[in-house]
Scaffold this active site. Structure first.
Site, PDB file in Angstrom:
ATOM      1  CB  SER A  55      -0.893   0.047   1.238  1.00  0.00           C
ATOM      2  OG  SER A  55      -1.899  -0.933   1.158  1.00  0.00           O
ATOM      3  CD  GLU A  62       0.229  19.095  -9.023  1.00  0.00           C
ATOM      4  OE1 GLU A  62       1.013  19.979  -9.413  1.00  0.00           O
ATOM      5  OE2 GLU A  62       0.625  18.022  -8.524  1.00  0.00           O
ATOM      6  CB  SER A  63      -5.016  15.644  -5.014  1.00  0.00           C
ATOM      7  OG  SER A  63      -5.778  15.080  -3.955  1.00  0.00           O
ATOM      8  CG  HIS A  68      -4.668   0.018  -1.254  1.00  0.00           C
ATOM      9  ND1 HIS A  68      -4.022   0.276  -0.065  1.00  0.00           N
ATOM     10  CD2 HIS A  68      -5.448   1.089  -1.491  1.00  0.00           C
ATOM     11  CE1 HIS A  68      -4.413   1.447   0.399  1.00  0.00           C
ATOM     12  NE2 HIS A  68      -5.283   1.964  -0.454  1.00  0.00           N
ATOM     13  CB  CYS A  83      -6.863  20.049  -7.467  1.00  0.00           C
ATOM     14  SG  CYS A  83      -7.555  19.112  -6.103  1.00  0.00           S
TER      15      CYS A  83
END
Length: 144
Positions: A55, A62-63, A68, A83
């Site tokens: 993970s 930008e985020s 996983h 974003c």
């Protein structure tokens, strides 16, 4: 429909299981994907599970890009949330799918940050005076 961001939910079936087992390999693939789509990397965190699976997240200005893996099922779940409209998350999807040897990724796109009552283009960075005006106009919206 104007939104603050685009969230891609990516299903990768039929991947090479050896590539899904090691945190360093998965990290290198996601970091390269972030670079390929011209994202600005802020931080990374990856964990390798015993007996296998990884993970991890690449935090971008930008985020984020997260993953996983389930090597025993030749499967990985990837989220790419961006974003603004400079970053091209589809480039990251193509890069990640190719590197994990997934021939047919499944992608669901969601628009995030649809602001009730707002019309026109949304900017993802507001000045403090714009933020106060946005707070005054915004209504609470809950989904159950």
């Amino acid at each position: 429909m104007q939104a603050l961001g685009k969230h891609l939910l990516v299903e990768l079936h039929g991947c090479n299981p050896e590539l899904l087992k090691k945190a360093e390999v998965v990290k290198e693939i996601l970091v390269c994907a972030a670079n390929a789509c011209k994202a600005t990397i802020v931080d990374t965190s990856f964990h390798e599970f015993n007996p296998f699976g990884v993970s991890g997240v690449v935090v971008i200005a930008e985020s984020h890009i997260s993953i996983h893996t389930w090597p025993e099922y030749r499967y990985a779940a990837v989220d790419i949330f961006t974003c603004g409209d400079v970053i091209k998350p589809d480039v990251a999807v193509e890069y990640i799918a190719t590197r994990f040897q997934c021939k047919k990724p499944s992608v669901v796109e969601m628009r995030r940050g649809i602001i009730p009552g707002h019309h026109g283009k949304l900017t993802h960075k507001l000045s403090s005076s714009m933020e106060k005006a946005a707070d005054a106009d915004q209504e609470l919206s809950l989904v159950h």
